[in-house]
Design a protein around this motif. Structure first.
Motif, PDB file in Angstrom:
ATOM      1  N   LEU A  50      52.206  53.778 -21.305  1.00  0.00           N
ATOM      2  CA  LEU A  50      51.786  51.792 -21.346  1.00  0.00           C
ATOM      3  C   LEU A  50      51.140  51.767 -22.741  1.00  0.00           C
ATOM      4  O   LEU A  50      51.487  50.267 -22.210  1.00  0.00           O
ATOM      5  N   GLU A  51      50.695  52.403 -23.012  1.00  0.00           N
ATOM      6  CA  GLU A  51      50.466  52.119 -24.387  1.00  0.00           C
ATOM      7  C   GLU A  51      51.085  51.038 -25.448  1.00  0.00           C
ATOM      8  O   GLU A  51      50.472  50.099 -25.868  1.00  0.00           O
ATOM      9  N   GLY A  52      52.261  51.705 -25.733  1.00  0.00           N
ATOM     10  CA  GLY A  52      53.602  50.838 -26.547  1.00  0.00           C
ATOM     11  C   GLY A  52      53.995  49.941 -25.992  1.00  0.00           C
ATOM     12  O   GLY A  52      54.502  49.320 -26.801  1.00  0.00           O
ATOM     13  N   GLY A  53      53.874  49.825 -24.945  1.00  0.00           N
ATOM     14  CA  GLY A  53      54.137  48.353 -24.128  1.00  0.00           C
ATOM     15  C   GLY A  53      55.541  48.519 -23.691  1.00  0.00           C
ATOM     16  O   GLY A  53      55.802  49.847 -23.134  1.00  0.00           O
ATOM     17  N   GLU A  54      55.821  47.362 -22.500  1.00  0.00           N
ATOM     18  CA  GLU A  54      57.932  48.024 -21.677  1.00  0.00           C
ATOM     19  C   GLU A  54      58.160  47.638 -22.751  1.00  0.00           C
ATOM     20  O   GLU A  54      58.699  47.592 -24.195  1.00  0.00           O
ATOM     21  N   THR A  55      59.047  49.544 -22.604  1.00  0.00           N
ATOM     22  CA  THR A  55      60.878  49.664 -23.734  1.00  0.00           C
ATOM     23  C   THR A  55      61.118  48.788 -23.546  1.00  0.00           C
ATOM     24  O   THR A  55      61.544  47.844 -22.294  1.00  0.00           O
ATOM     25  N   VAL A  56      62.298  48.144 -24.524  1.00  0.00           N
ATOM     26  CA  VAL A  56      62.903  46.766 -24.388  1.00  0.00           C
ATOM     27  C   VAL A  56      64.602  47.686 -25.040  1.00  0.00           C
ATOM     28  O   VAL A  56      64.396  48.548 -26.180  1.00  0.00           O
ATOM     29  N   TYR A  57      65.481  47.521 -24.069  1.00  0.00           N
ATOM     30  CA  TYR A  57      66.711  48.606 -25.103  1.00  0.00           C
ATOM     31  C   TYR A  57      68.027  46.999 -25.185  1.00  0.00           C
ATOM     32  O   TYR A  57      68.081  45.957 -24.724  1.00  0.00           O
ATOM     33  N   ALA A  58      68.311  47.420 -25.918  1.00  0.00           N
ATOM     34  CA  ALA A  58      70.101  46.599 -27.109  1.00  0.00           C
ATOM     35  C   ALA A  58      70.513  46.494 -25.581  1.00  0.00           C
ATOM     36  O   ALA A  58      71.533  47.807 -24.886  1.00  0.00           O
ATOM     37  N   PRO A  59      71.279  45.362 -25.575  1.00  0.00           N
ATOM     38  CA  PRO A  59      72.999  45.668 -24.995  1.00  0.00           C
ATOM     39  C   PRO A  59      73.660  46.876 -25.218  1.00  0.00           C
ATOM     40  O   PRO A  59      74.072  47.110 -26.648  1.00  0.00           O
ATOM     41  N   LYS A  60      74.247  47.544 -24.006  1.00  0.00           N
ATOM     42  CA  LYS A  60      75.231  48.210 -24.493  1.00  0.00           C
ATOM     43  C   LYS A  60      76.011  48.134 -24.471  1.00  0.00           C
ATOM     44  O   LYS A  60      77.066  46.974 -24.205  1.00  0.00           O
ATOM     45  N   VAL A  61      77.675  49.281 -24.773  1.00  0.00           N
ATOM     46  CA  VAL A  61      78.970  48.441 -24.991  1.00  0.00           C
ATOM     47  C   VAL A  61      79.134  48.662 -23.528  1.00  0.00           C
ATOM     48  O   VAL A  61      78.854  49.431 -22.765  1.00  0.00           O
ATOM     49  N   ASP A  62      80.747  48.376 -23.657  1.00  0.00           N
ATOM     50  CA  ASP A  62      80.941  47.450 -21.790  1.00  0.00           C
ATOM     51  C   ASP A  62      83.249  48.224 -22.377  1.00  0.00           C
ATOM     52  O   ASP A  62      83.476  47.891 -22.825  1.00  0.00           O
ATOM     53  N   TYR A 105      79.531  59.525 -28.736  1.00  0.00           N
ATOM     54  CA  TYR A 105      78.186  58.875 -27.363  1.00  0.00           C
ATOM     55  C   TYR A 105      78.398  57.321 -28.518  1.00  0.00           C
ATOM     56  O   TYR A 105      78.878  57.679 -29.462  1.00  0.00           O
ATOM     57  N   VAL A 106      77.833  56.405 -27.375  1.00  0.00           N
ATOM     58  CA  VAL A 106      78.329  55.004 -28.429  1.00  0.00           C
ATOM     59  C   VAL A 106      76.461  54.170 -27.692  1.00  0.00           C
ATOM     60  O   VAL A 106      77.194  54.362 -26.495  1.00  0.00           O
ATOM     61  N   ARG A 107      76.338  54.205 -28.764  1.00  0.00           N
ATOM     62  CA  ARG A 107      74.961  52.799 -27.972  1.00  0.00           C
ATOM     63  C   ARG A 107      75.475  51.966 -29.424  1.00  0.00           C
ATOM     64  O   ARG A 107      76.356  51.906 -30.595  1.00  0.00           O
ATOM     65  N   THR A 108      74.187  50.861 -29.110  1.00  0.00           N
ATOM     66  CA  THR A 108      73.682  49.657 -30.422  1.00  0.00           C
ATOM     67  C   THR A 108      72.967  49.376 -30.399  1.00  0.00           C
ATOM     68  O   THR A 108      72.002  49.736 -29.990  1.00  0.00           O
TER      69      THR A 108
END
Length: 372
Positions: free
Chosen positions: A31-43, A108-111
């Protein structure tokens, strides 16, 4: 008693606080770095194979902050970062991925969004085709190719896996380049309006499974032979004959009028003309003949044996007459004779040496086949 209960309550409360503090020690590092935020993934990730590449299709839904689509392969050793500017709605995107080594790949594909956040990676697979696959291919085999007039017919052998079609190119009657295609379910192909003496070439096309790319074989020549054609008799004439009874069938001129309803009949009224009977046809020019069809009078079996001769001299007694075919009717009205050797001549003689009925013979039509 009340003092004892108060003491126990204090002890238990302290224990709870110490216990909760220990539990927080376990999660504090996450929790020291704050909540993890993810970008929208491909569909709806879809891959299509290709020649040294793959085609990737996917959707982005409500992803206006996504700035790139990041593609990785070879265990993340190779990558392709594709800048994008999606809308706030639904976007369909397509990317070509360079896969230079000929094999199968896991991709592998991410945004990545404008804040540097990454999405969870989506995984797909693709196959890259190249020289190894191409080395297994060959042009479809040509069984035969023959030209009759302005039409060439090509007969094919069977097909191999991934075969799409074959292309045949040649020159048209007006000098234009022409191309026709042979599909997998076609055992033969016609090349219409072909220029006399045109050269012919062919190549086969292949598409591997789920591939966006077509593999083209090298052009190869086709050896084309001439196919015999039925000669047009409209300008021919019957110039001489041994005997006829014109009021019974029409006379010798009916031998080449393309009408099986009339016929040339020898003279049967007394005194009947003796055998043999013959007639001479002027074909207008020297012809190379390969086959002759003889039709005797319908339902009449008088005519028995038939011989054919050619010459460039119309004199019926000339020494230059060369026999080119001979045969005997067995049943029916049609006798087909193949010419065994190549002999040319302008004049064609039909010669009837015998009969199944005394002196009588009758012939309805003569069709001649050869090379123009």
């Amino acid at each position: 008693m009340n003092r004892l209960l108060k003491f126990i309550t204090v002890i238990m409360t302290a224990g709870i606080f110490f216990s909760c503090d220990g539990m927080m020690d376990t999660h504090r590092k996450y929790l020291e770095g704050g909540e993890t935020v993810y970008a929208p993934k491909v569909d709806s990730l879809v891959f299509h194979n290709g020649k040294g590449r793959a085609q990737l299709w996917f959707w982005l839904l409500e992803s206006p902050n996504v700035r790139s689509v990041d593609i990785f392969w070879n265990a993340y050793a190779d990558s392709l970062i594709v800048p994008v500017t999606p809308s706030a709605g639904l976007d369909s995107l397509m990317v070509y991925v360079p896969l230079t080594e000929e094999r199968s790949y896991t991709v592998y594909v991410r945004t990545t969004d404008i804040f540097g956040n990454h999405s969870l990676a989506e995984m797909g697979s693709a196959t890259s085709y190249g020289a190894i696959y191409e080395s297994t291919l060959a042009n479809r085999g040509v069984k035969s190719a023959a030209t009759a007039g302005t039409v060439t017919e090509i007969q094919w052998y069977g097909i191999a896996d991934d075969y799409v079609c074959s292309e045949v190119r040649y020159t048209g009657v007006n000098g234009e380049a022409r191309t026709v295609r042979a599909l997998p379910n076609e055992a033969s192909t016609l090349c219409p309006d072909a220029k006399a003496g045109s050269a012919y070439e062919h190549r086969s096309l292949y598409v591997p499974t789920n591939s966006i790319d077509t593999f083209y074989m090298e052009w190869m020549p086709i050896t084309v032979t001439l196919a015999p054609v039925k000669f047009n008799k409209s300008s021919w004439s019957v110039i001489d004959w041994s005997d006829e009874q014109a009021d019974d069938g029409g006379g010798a001129v009916t031998l080449i009028n393309d009408n099986l309803g009339d016929f040339w009949h020898s003279h049967w009224q007394a005194p009947a003309a003796p055998l043999p009977h013959w007639a001479i046809i002027d074909m207008g020019a020297s012809k190379e003949i390969v086959k002759i069809d003889t039709y005797r009078r319908r339902g009449n079996t008088n005519t028995k044996s038939v011989r054919y001769y050619v010459s460039d001299d119309p004199d019926p007694d000339a020494a230059s007459w060369t026999k080119i075919a001979e045969g005997t009717f067995s049943s029916g009205d049609l006798l087909t004779l193949q010419v065994s050797e190549s002999v040319t001549g302008r004049y064609l003689k039909i010669y009837l040496p015998d009969s199944n009925n005394g002196q009588n013979t009758s012939v309805a039509e003569i069709d001649v086949f050869g090379y123009e």
